[in-house]
Motif scaffolding. Structure first.
Motif, PDB file in Angstrom:
ATOM      1  N   MET A   1       0.839  -1.198   0.000  1.00 44.75           N
ATOM      2  CA  MET A   1       0.000   0.000   0.000  1.00 44.75           C
ATOM      3  C   MET A   1       0.879   1.255   0.000  1.00 44.75           C
ATOM      4  O   MET A   1       1.707   1.412   0.878  1.00 44.75           O
ATOM      5  CB  MET A   1      -0.878  -0.044   1.263  1.00 44.75           C
ATOM      6  N   ARG A   2       0.688   2.063  -1.007  1.00 47.33           N
ATOM      7  CA  ARG A   2       1.379   3.360  -1.038  1.00 47.33           C
ATOM      8  C   ARG A   2       0.323   4.412  -1.326  1.00 47.33           C
ATOM      9  O   ARG A   2      -0.246   4.430  -2.418  1.00 47.33           O
ATOM     10  CB  ARG A   2       2.469   3.388  -2.131  1.00 47.33           C
ATOM     11  N   MET A   3       0.043   5.240  -0.317  1.00 50.46           N
ATOM     12  CA  MET A   3      -1.078   6.171  -0.498  1.00 50.46           C
ATOM     13  C   MET A   3      -0.887   7.491   0.232  1.00 50.46           C
ATOM     14  O   MET A   3      -0.055   7.584   1.139  1.00 50.46           O
ATOM     15  CB  MET A   3      -2.363   5.520  -0.009  1.00 50.46           C
ATOM     16  N   ILE A   4      -1.655   8.474  -0.190  1.00 52.77           N
ATOM     17  CA  ILE A   4      -1.679   9.737   0.548  1.00 52.77           C
ATOM     18  C   ILE A   4      -3.113  10.034   0.976  1.00 52.77           C
ATOM     19  O   ILE A   4      -4.068   9.625   0.312  1.00 52.77           O
ATOM     20  CB  ILE A   4      -1.149  10.918  -0.294  1.00 52.77           C
ATOM     21  N   LEU A   5      -3.223  10.736   2.124  1.00 52.15           N
ATOM     22  CA  LEU A   5      -4.516  11.243   2.584  1.00 52.15           C
ATOM     23  C   LEU A   5      -4.444  12.746   2.449  1.00 52.15           C
ATOM     24  O   LEU A   5      -3.514  13.376   2.966  1.00 52.15           O
ATOM     25  CB  LEU A   5      -4.706  10.918   4.063  1.00 52.15           C
ATOM     26  N   ILE A   6      -5.415  13.315   1.776  1.00 52.89           N
ATOM     27  CA  ILE A   6      -5.386  14.751   1.533  1.00 52.89           C
ATOM     28  C   ILE A   6      -6.713  15.340   2.015  1.00 52.89           C
ATOM     29  O   ILE A   6      -7.757  14.701   1.872  1.00 52.89           O
ATOM     30  CB  ILE A   6      -5.135  14.984   0.026  1.00 52.89           C
ATOM     31  N   GLY A   7      -6.649  16.498   2.630  1.00 48.29           N
ATOM     32  CA  GLY A   7      -7.890  17.117   3.117  1.00 48.29           C
ATOM     33  C   GLY A   7      -7.551  18.320   3.966  1.00 48.29           C
ATOM     34  O   GLY A   7      -6.427  18.455   4.458  1.00 48.29           O
ATOM     35  N   GLU A  22      -2.235   0.383  10.730  1.00 45.68           N
ATOM     36  CA  GLU A  22      -2.384  -0.894  11.421  1.00 45.68           C
ATOM     37  C   GLU A  22      -2.862  -2.000  10.475  1.00 45.68           C
ATOM     38  O   GLU A  22      -2.324  -3.097  10.466  1.00 45.68           O
ATOM     39  CB  GLU A  22      -3.382  -0.723  12.570  1.00 45.68           C
ATOM     40  N   LYS A  23      -3.837  -1.677   9.643  1.00 50.33           N
ATOM     41  CA  LYS A  23      -4.406  -2.716   8.767  1.00 50.33           C
ATOM     42  C   LYS A  23      -3.400  -3.180   7.717  1.00 50.33           C
ATOM     43  O   LYS A  23      -3.338  -4.358   7.399  1.00 50.33           O
ATOM     44  CB  LYS A  23      -5.666  -2.187   8.090  1.00 50.33           C
ATOM     45  N   TYR A  24      -2.608  -2.250   7.173  1.00 54.74           N
ATOM     46  CA  TYR A  24      -1.738  -2.630   6.050  1.00 54.74           C
ATOM     47  C   TYR A  24      -0.254  -2.728   6.444  1.00 54.74           C
ATOM     48  O   TYR A  24       0.583  -2.955   5.582  1.00 54.74           O
ATOM     49  CB  TYR A  24      -1.918  -1.628   4.894  1.00 54.74           C
ATOM     50  N   CYS A  25       0.048  -2.564   7.750  1.00 53.16           N
ATOM     51  CA  CYS A  25       1.432  -2.647   8.238  1.00 53.16           C
ATOM     52  C   CYS A  25       2.362  -1.742   7.429  1.00 53.16           C
ATOM     53  O   CYS A  25       3.394  -2.201   6.914  1.00 53.16           O
ATOM     54  CB  CYS A  25       1.950  -4.079   8.177  1.00 53.16           C
ATOM     55  N   VAL A  26       1.972  -0.508   7.275  1.00 51.92           N
ATOM     56  CA  VAL A  26       2.802   0.467   6.559  1.00 51.92           C
ATOM     57  C   VAL A  26       3.194   1.560   7.537  1.00 51.92           C
ATOM     58  O   VAL A  26       2.695   1.610   8.659  1.00 51.92           O
ATOM     59  CB  VAL A  26       2.029   1.075   5.364  1.00 51.92           C
ATOM     60  N   CYS A  27       4.117   2.435   7.118  1.00 50.82           N
ATOM     61  CA  CYS A  27       4.464   3.545   8.009  1.00 50.82           C
ATOM     62  C   CYS A  27       3.479   4.701   7.794  1.00 50.82           C
ATOM     63  O   CYS A  27       2.912   4.849   6.709  1.00 50.82           O
ATOM     64  CB  CYS A  27       5.905   4.004   7.799  1.00 50.82           C
ATOM     65  N   HIS A  28       3.269   5.478   8.850  1.00 46.05           N
ATOM     66  CA  HIS A  28       2.411   6.676   8.780  1.00 46.05           C
ATOM     67  C   HIS A  28       3.320   7.886   8.946  1.00 46.05           C
ATOM     68  O   HIS A  28       3.875   8.097  10.029  1.00 46.05           O
ATOM     69  CB  HIS A  28       1.369   6.605   9.918  1.00 46.05           C
ATOM     70  N   LEU A  29       3.501   8.628   7.868  1.00 44.77           N
ATOM     71  CA  LEU A  29       4.361   9.808   7.933  1.00 44.77           C
ATOM     72  C   LEU A  29       3.481  11.050   7.896  1.00 44.77           C
ATOM     73  O   LEU A  29       2.816  11.322   6.892  1.00 44.77           O
ATOM     74  CB  LEU A  29       5.356   9.825   6.765  1.00 44.77           C
ATOM     75  N   GLY A  81       5.380  -0.186   2.527  1.00 41.87           N
ATOM     76  CA  GLY A  81       4.590   0.890   1.934  1.00 41.87           C
ATOM     77  C   GLY A  81       4.385   2.002   2.957  1.00 41.87           C
ATOM     78  O   GLY A  81       4.980   1.987   4.033  1.00 41.87           O
ATOM     79  N   PHE A  82       3.522   2.948   2.618  1.00 41.37           N
ATOM     80  CA  PHE A  82       3.380   4.120   3.479  1.00 41.37           C
ATOM     81  C   PHE A  82       2.014   4.759   3.303  1.00 41.37           C
ATOM     82  O   PHE A  82       1.340   4.552   2.299  1.00 41.37           O
ATOM     83  CB  PHE A  82       4.459   5.161   3.132  1.00 41.37           C
ATOM     84  N   ILE A  83       1.664   5.526   4.349  1.00 41.88           N
ATOM     85  CA  ILE A  83       0.546   6.455   4.210  1.00 41.88           C
ATOM     86  C   ILE A  83       1.074   7.830   4.573  1.00 41.88           C
ATOM     87  O   ILE A  83       1.654   8.010   5.657  1.00 41.88           O
ATOM     88  CB  ILE A  83      -0.656   6.040   5.078  1.00 41.88           C
ATOM     89  N   LEU A  84       0.932   8.766   3.674  1.00 44.27           N
ATOM     90  CA  LEU A  84       1.397  10.134   3.914  1.00 44.27           C
ATOM     91  C   LEU A  84       0.202  10.994   4.320  1.00 44.27           C
ATOM     92  O   LEU A  84      -0.840  10.961   3.676  1.00 44.27           O
ATOM     93  CB  LEU A  84       2.061  10.715   2.654  1.00 44.27           C
ATOM     94  N   ASP A  85       0.392  11.742   5.408  1.00 49.84           N
ATOM     95  CA  ASP A  85      -0.679  12.578   5.975  1.00 49.84           C
ATOM     96  C   ASP A  85      -0.138  14.006   6.035  1.00 49.84           C
ATOM     97  O   ASP A  85       0.808  14.277   6.764  1.00 49.84           O
ATOM     98  CB  ASP A  85      -1.015  11.953   7.343  1.00 49.84           C
TER      99      ASP A  85
END
Ligand code: AP5
Ligand code: ZN
Length: 217
Positions: A1-7, A22-29, A81-85
């Protein structure tokens, strides 16, 4: 999972991102959290960033792109993977991210926009409480801690962010519409954008986000 959250400020990026982590075991930056860590340590960057953050502006693209690059290169939690916030916040940052990821042949998979009217954000922002050490977030009304002004896990005091007031929020929203809204168009053009109604309660927002991912890893 490689994604961004935008808002916009208060849309729920920091509330939803830990669930995805937690669900995808990725880092939250979360670039806002990274900058606040610099502010707390009183580094030269932290001192400069504090002024900009309290005025509702943006720290320079070069600094932010390097900060994310460094973290993606060195943080082991990002191997899956990662989630960018909170990043990218300008088209220049989005382009910088794309070139980093293209160099590794690991393109971004999802850009999820948390959609919400500005009018709903004042109460979310002015009622927010945070535990600075962990970044855990509460809300005086919508998600109160078990004990007044104390973190549920450590019992340490909760604080309000210095940019969480109605005046600075107005500026942050102005910055969002002028500089970050074009990033939404950028990802729509790339065909990886999805929108979620972020005015619902957190559980519903979470279900809507899961609906986008399907079986993607
Ligand atoms: P940052 O920390 O990223 O702030 P932001 O984008 O303004 O977003 P927030 O953290 O305020 O909102 P959120 O969407 O995370 O909401 P949350 O989930 O906490 O950035 C701060 C500053 O740093 C920027 O202004 C800029 O100066 C600088 N910066 C950062 N990144 C940068 C970059 N890339 N480039 C340049 N500068 C950068 O929720 C808010 C509250 O609402 C909480 O109390 C929560 O409990 C509650 N809540 C959440 N969801 C719901 C719901 N569904 N229903 C009811 N209440 C809810
Ligand atoms: Zn946040």
């Amino acid at each position: 999972m490689r994604m961004i959250l935008i808002g916009p400020p208060g849309a729920g990026k920091g509330t939803q991102a830990p669930r995805i982590k937690e669900k995808y075991c990725v880092c939250h930056l979360a670039t806002g959290d990274m900058l606040r860590a610099q502010v707390a340590k009183k580094t030269p960057l932290g001192k400069e960033a504090k002024k900009i953050m309290d005025q509702g502006g943006l720290v320079s693209d070069d600094i932010m792109i390097n900060m994310i690059k460094n973290e993606l290169d060195t943080n082991r939690e990002c191997a899956n993977g990662f989630i960018l916030d909170g990043f990218p916040r300008t088209v220049a940052q989005a382009e910088g991210l794309d070139s980093m990821l293209e160099a590794e042949s690991k393109p971004l998979k999802h850009a999820v926009e948390l959609q919400i009217d500005d009018g709903l954000l004042v109460s979310r922002i002015t009622g927010r409480l945070i535990h600075p050490a962990s970044g855990r977030t509460y809300h005086k009304v919508f998600n109160p801690p078990k004990e007044t002004m104390k973190d549920d896990v450590t019992g340490e005091p909760l604080i309000q962010r210095t940019d969480d007031n109605a005046d600075t929020l107005k500026k942050r929203l102005g910055t969002y519409h002028a500089q970050t809204a074009p990033v939404v168009a950028y990802y729509k053009n790339k065909g990886i954008w999805s929108g979620v109604d972020a005015s619902q309660d957190p559980e519903h927002v979470w279900k809507s986000i899961l609906g986008i991912f399907g079986d993607s890893k």
